[in-house]
Design a protein around this motif. Structure first.
Motif, PDB file in Angstrom:
ATOM      1  N   SER A  66       8.835  26.897  -0.964  1.00 24.55           N
ATOM      2  CA  SER A  66       9.219  25.540  -1.350  1.00 24.55           C
ATOM      3  C   SER A  66       8.056  24.563  -1.315  1.00 24.55           C
ATOM      4  O   SER A  66       8.178  23.438  -1.790  1.00 24.55           O
ATOM      5  N   LEU A  67       6.952  24.988  -0.726  1.00 22.54           N
ATOM      6  CA  LEU A  67       5.758  24.139  -0.749  1.00 22.54           C
ATOM      7  C   LEU A  67       4.821  24.671  -1.827  1.00 22.54           C
ATOM      8  O   LEU A  67       4.666  25.880  -1.978  1.00 22.54           O
ATOM      9  N   ASN A  68       4.205  23.747  -2.549  1.00 24.76           N
ATOM     10  CA  ASN A  68       3.302  24.185  -3.619  1.00 24.76           C
ATOM     11  C   ASN A  68       2.039  24.809  -3.015  1.00 24.76           C
ATOM     12  O   ASN A  68       1.339  24.166  -2.243  1.00 24.76           O
ATOM     13  N   PRO A  69       1.766  26.082  -3.358  1.00 23.15           N
ATOM     14  CA  PRO A  69       0.668  26.795  -2.698  1.00 23.15           C
ATOM     15  C   PRO A  69      -0.716  26.220  -2.973  1.00 23.15           C
ATOM     16  O   PRO A  69      -1.639  26.486  -2.210  1.00 23.15           O
ATOM     17  N   VAL A 117       8.296  27.316 -13.570  1.00 19.56           N
ATOM     18  CA  VAL A 117       9.207  26.157 -13.552  1.00 19.56           C
ATOM     19  C   VAL A 117      10.530  26.504 -12.878  1.00 19.56           C
ATOM     20  O   VAL A 117      11.293  25.613 -12.538  1.00 19.56           O
ATOM     21  N   ARG A 118      10.776  27.783 -12.670  1.00 24.36           N
ATOM     22  CA  ARG A 118      11.993  28.154 -11.945  1.00 24.36           C
ATOM     23  C   ARG A 118      11.734  28.330 -10.451  1.00 24.36           C
ATOM     24  O   ARG A 118      12.634  28.682  -9.710  1.00 24.36           O
ATOM     25  N   SER A 119      10.492  28.115 -10.021  1.00 21.62           N
ATOM     26  CA  SER A 119      10.178  28.442  -8.629  1.00 21.62           C
ATOM     27  C   SER A 119      10.647  27.345  -7.684  1.00 21.62           C
ATOM     28  O   SER A 119      10.958  26.233  -8.080  1.00 21.62           O
ATOM     29  N   ASP A 120      10.677  27.700  -6.405  1.00 23.42           N
ATOM     30  CA  ASP A 120      11.190  26.778  -5.389  1.00 23.42           C
ATOM     31  C   ASP A 120      10.358  25.508  -5.276  1.00 23.42           C
ATOM     32  O   ASP A 120      10.894  24.432  -5.081  1.00 23.42           O
ATOM     33  N   TYR A 121       9.025  25.651  -5.362  1.00 24.17           N
ATOM     34  CA  TYR A 121       8.229  24.437  -5.129  1.00 24.17           C
ATOM     35  C   TYR A 121       8.328  23.452  -6.287  1.00 24.17           C
ATOM     36  O   TYR A 121       8.050  22.272  -6.124  1.00 24.17           O
ATOM     37  N   ILE A 122       8.721  23.946  -7.454  1.00 25.04           N
ATOM     38  CA  ILE A 122       8.967  23.018  -8.564  1.00 25.04           C
ATOM     39  C   ILE A 122      10.269  22.261  -8.300  1.00 25.04           C
ATOM     40  O   ILE A 122      10.370  21.057  -8.553  1.00 25.04           O
ATOM     41  N   ARG A 123      11.247  22.971  -7.731  1.00 22.98           N
ATOM     42  CA  ARG A 123      12.487  22.303  -7.337  1.00 22.98           C
ATOM     43  C   ARG A 123      12.187  21.235  -6.277  1.00 22.98           C
ATOM     44  O   ARG A 123      12.696  20.118  -6.346  1.00 22.98           O
ATOM     45  N   THR A 124      11.286  21.576  -5.331  1.00 24.39           N
ATOM     46  CA  THR A 124      10.893  20.594  -4.321  1.00 24.39           C
ATOM     47  C   THR A 124      10.252  19.370  -4.974  1.00 24.39           C
ATOM     48  O   THR A 124      10.559  18.237  -4.626  1.00 24.39           O
ATOM     49  N   ALA A 125       9.366  19.622  -5.920  1.00 26.14           N
ATOM     50  CA  ALA A 125       8.681  18.517  -6.600  1.00 26.14           C
ATOM     51  C   ALA A 125       9.691  17.612  -7.292  1.00 26.14           C
ATOM     52  O   ALA A 125       9.580  16.386  -7.254  1.00 26.14           O
ATOM     53  N   ARG A 126      10.692  18.215  -7.905  1.00 26.20           N
ATOM     54  CA  ARG A 126      11.724  17.403  -8.562  1.00 26.20           C
ATOM     55  C   ARG A 126      12.548  16.656  -7.518  1.00 26.20           C
ATOM     56  O   ARG A 126      12.898  15.496  -7.719  1.00 26.20           O
ATOM     57  N   ALA A 127      12.835  17.339  -6.389  1.00 23.17           N
ATOM     58  CA  ALA A 127      13.649  16.708  -5.342  1.00 23.17           C
ATOM     59  C   ALA A 127      12.925  15.523  -4.708  1.00 23.17           C
ATOM     60  O   ALA A 127      13.544  14.655  -4.117  1.00 23.17           O
ATOM     61  N   LYS A 128      11.603  15.498  -4.830  1.00 22.34           N
ATOM     62  CA  LYS A 128      10.837  14.365  -4.326  1.00 22.34           C
ATOM     63  C   LYS A 128      11.045  13.122  -5.172  1.00 22.34           C
ATOM     64  O   LYS A 128      10.713  12.025  -4.751  1.00 22.34           O
ATOM     65  N   GLY A 129      11.505  13.325  -6.401  1.00 25.52           N
ATOM     66  CA  GLY A 129      11.677  12.203  -7.310  1.00 25.52           C
ATOM     67  C   GLY A 129      10.517  12.041  -8.275  1.00 25.52           C
ATOM     68  O   GLY A 129      10.354  10.991  -8.881  1.00 25.52           O
ATOM     69  N   LEU A 130       9.706  13.086  -8.413  1.00 22.67           N
ATOM     70  CA  LEU A 130       8.572  12.995  -9.342  1.00 22.67           C
ATOM     71  C   LEU A 130       9.058  13.005 -10.782  1.00 22.67           C
ATOM     72  O   LEU A 130      10.097  13.590 -11.094  1.00 22.67           O
ATOM     73  N   LYS A 131       8.258  12.371 -11.645  1.00 25.57           N
ATOM     74  CA  LYS A 131       8.557  12.419 -13.077  1.00 25.57           C
ATOM     75  C   LYS A 131       8.372  13.854 -13.577  1.00 25.57           C
ATOM     76  O   LYS A 131       7.503  14.570 -13.091  1.00 25.57           O
ATOM     77  N   GLU A 132       9.161  14.223 -14.570  1.00 23.56           N
ATOM     78  CA  GLU A 132       9.080  15.577 -15.104  1.00 23.56           C
ATOM     79  C   GLU A 132       7.657  15.896 -15.580  1.00 23.56           C
ATOM     80  O   GLU A 132       7.167  17.009 -15.410  1.00 23.56           O
TER      81      GLU A 132
END
Lengths: 339, 324
Positions: free
Chosen positions: B103-106, A232-247
């Motif tokens: 930053s992309l989900n693998p 949950v601290r990883s970059d792609y989770i930040r990306t997912a949140r930045a997309k506007g996805l629900k938690e």
């Protein structure tokens, strides 16, 4: 196509593994200074003729390499030898004990895996809140409480003080066992419509399955929690949140699939390990499973049973690891098999 | 010029075991419609925290926006509900990050990750979303977009991954794109291509951009205006021309001097002495004073007010007034 080749290759690898395992157990069990023939013939006062007959039957007078050759030859033909302590072929004994263990294992894992994963996620998402403290307490007790103690406490509580569950064994003494199809009582009784046996076998499974499941749950929970915390601290989770996805989507779609990889590893290993029988749990709950079979075999110097058990365990372990590896490649596209 | 984003007095703190990290100490920032604003500063000065605060993606614990206003299209982003904020994220304000690989989900294909953003904010079916995703990949000049749709991030090069990130971020035609060091992790040749893509697509979609970087060359190349950050404060802001030709703050001057000049022969690169301060116990007054050659007594005591140098050019330094 590639996957099939990979599976075949892994199964071929089973051959050297089995050779190694059998060679090792065979050597160890045959160099120990005990007169097996005398034991089987009845001990100190046994008739020398009987002893001689057993020695001949077991090829005990032949050189060790010849004995090993006989053993391998039998093994190739699916013959694991005769169990002297059970007085029947080892294969028959395993056919009886393995389903009992399998049934217990499957139920314990059905309890441990989903609950472990879900509580692990909640614990990670609600880190340092009260629910996290509670689940961590469950995890730490699960991995640290000795299993025999937990089993005894459960028996005292639910079979003695408040006798709502049976104390031990697979079925009540007044219940007819279901007709043998798979040896899994729940399955067999369902198929044959023997509902008395179904009810009784489920009741009998609860305490031992809970005991085994609780210990496994602790490990699965901790692994899921820690890998989830990292992800949950990883970059792609930040990306997912930045997309506007629900938690909820962020956690259950984007994080979970990544977090499950380590969980899968330990679950596979625990599952395979439990299929070998849980000696303490099976002993306390008088459960006729693989663990007790193996311990009895060792205590009685019943080598063919020990060897049989070892071979079966090696096959289970290799298969379990293979299944885990295949599931890896399903979860994570970066892992490609057969290349 | 019309304001798109107006940040006033933004304070973001991180509550760690070592103490409170005062990452942002009252940031004021305007982004106009259609412009690109560069935000420059050393590592750890609060550039990314500013961006994440605008997105309201500061994770609590340990971080928290404790004060300020962020006006965007007439709404204060710090006052609206999480639900409303989610509708803005990815749709009206998008963000791209430094490391495209991580930053992309693998575990999901590029296509599914872009389509997810599209179907989330636009009322389209799967087929339309797929078409739009391919259209976006074409727009960022992704080679072979149809194939890339079904590929996983690890199968692409860093440059292609960043193109995919840009396509994803711009797929809902946001009015503001925040690019947090979008080229830092890439090869120099790829950097130029990616900057070109960002600039071109941004213009085509008529979006504004907040470009975070520590590379002044990048700023000079693609930004209209620059804000210089130091230790949680914006110390100088102006047009690219104003800042590069006529830097006023000693820190900005130091940054400009630190750029090696090709036509001047020097033995050593110029540096700003000292290191970035610890933001748990930051220096009093002007946070730059321990490293400043022109530091006065007042610099240790008071935070310098923002003064106007010329139209559109502002600086926070006592050398330019406010000392009395």
């Amino acid at each position: 196509m590639k996957l099939r080749d990979y599976i075949i290759r892994r199964l071929i690898l089973l051959i050297p593994i089995l050779l190694g395992v059998t060679l090792l157990t065979f050597t160890v069990s045959h160099i120990i200074p005990a007169d097996v023939a005398r034991v089987f013939a009845g001990g100190e006062k046994a008739n020398p003729e009987t002893i001689a007959r057993i020695r001949a039957e077991m090829h005990l007078d032949d050189p060790l390499y010849k004995q090993y050759y006989y053993y391998l030859n039998d093994l190739i033909h699916g013959n694991l030898g005769k169990s002297y302590s059970e007085n029947r072929p080892v294969v028959d004994a395993i056919k009886q004990y393995f389903p009992a263990t399998a049934e217990l294992t499957v139920l314990a894992m059905l309890l441990a895996i989903p609950i472990g994963i879900i509580t692990g996620i909640i614990s990670a998402v609600r880190r340092n809140q009260w629910i996290d403290h509670v689940t961590r307490l469950i995890a730490i007790t699960g991995v640290s409480i000795p299993i025999f103690w937990l089993a005894l406490m459960l028996q005292i509580a639910f079979a003695y003080k408040y006798p709502i569950l049976p104390l031990d064994s697979r079925l009540g003494i007044d219940v007819m066992a279901p007709k043998h199809i798979t040896g899994l009582y729940i399955f067999d009784s369902l198929v044959t419509g023997n509902f008395a046996a179904l009810k009784s076998s489920i009741y009998h499974l609860i305490l031992p399955a809970f005991t085994l499941g609780y210990a496994s749950l602790g490990i699965i929970l901790r692994i899921t929690r820690s890998s989830m915390l990292e992800i949950v601290r990883s970059d792609y989770i930040r990306t997912a949140r930045a997309k506007g996805l629900k938690e909820r989507t962020v956690i259950y779609k984007h994080a979970l699939r990544n977090a499950l990889i380590p969980t899968l590893t330990v679950s596979g290993l625990i599952f395979a390990g439990l299929l070998g029988g849980a000696v303490l749990t099976e002993t306390i709950f008088n459960w006729p499973g693989m663990g007790r079979f193996a311990v009895n075999a060792v205590n009685n110097l019943d080598f063919s049973s020990v060897m049989g058990f070892t071979v079966i365990m090696a096959i289970i372990m290799v298969t379990a690891n293979l299944i885990v590896d295949i599931l890896y490649s399903v979860l994570d596209p970066r892992i490609r098999l057969g290349e | 010029m019309e304001d798109l984003l107006k940040v006033r007095g933004l304070k973001t703190y991180f509550y760690t075991y070592e103490g409170v990290v005062k990452a942002l100490e009252g940031i004021n920032l305007d982004i106009y419609k259609g412009e690109s604003l560069g935000l420059v500063g050393e590592t750890g000065c609060g550039k990314s925290v500013t961006a994440l605060s605008i997105m309201r993606l500061i994770q609590w614990p340990p971080g928290k926006i404790i004060d300020g206003e962020i006006h965007f299209n007439g709404k204060d982003l710090l006052k609206i509900s999480e639900e409303e904020m989610r509708k803005i994220r990815g749709a009206e304000i998008s963000m791209i990050f430094q490391e495209p690989m991580s930053s992309l989900n693998p575990v999901f294909t590029i296509g599914s990750q872009i389509m997810e953003a599209i179907t989330l904010h636009q009322n389209v079916n799967k087929k339309e979303a797929e078409e739009k995703a391919i259209e976006m990949l074409n727009l960022v000049r992704m080679p072979d977009p149809e194939k890339v749709m079904n590929q996983y991030p690890h199968e692409l090069s860093g440059g292609m991954q960043q193109r995919a990130m840009i396509a994803m971020a711009l797929s809902c035609r946001p009015s503001l794109l925040i690019a947090d060091e979008p080229t830092t992790a890439l090869d120099v040749t790829v950097q130029a291509q990616i900057l070109d893509v960002i600039q071109r697509v941004n213009k085509e979609l008529d979006s504004s951009m907040l470009l975070i970087t520590h590379d002044l060359g990048v700023v000079a190349q693609i930004c209209d205006r620059v804000a210089v950050m130091y230790a949680g404060y914006i110390v100088e802001i102006g047009t690219v021309k104003q800042i590069f030709k006529n830097p006023q703050h000693p820190y900005t001057k130091g940054l400009m001097n630190a750029i090696p000049k090709i036509h001047v022969k020097t033995k050593r690169l110029e540096v700003i002495r000292g290191v970035v301060p610890n933001l748990i116990t930051p220096p009093s007054g002007c946070r730059f004073h321990p490293r400043c050659d022109h530091a006065m007594d007042v610099c240790k005591k008071k935070v310098p007010p923002v003064t106007k140098v010329e139209e559109g050019h502002y600086v926070a330094c006592f050398l330019h007034g406010g000392a009395k």
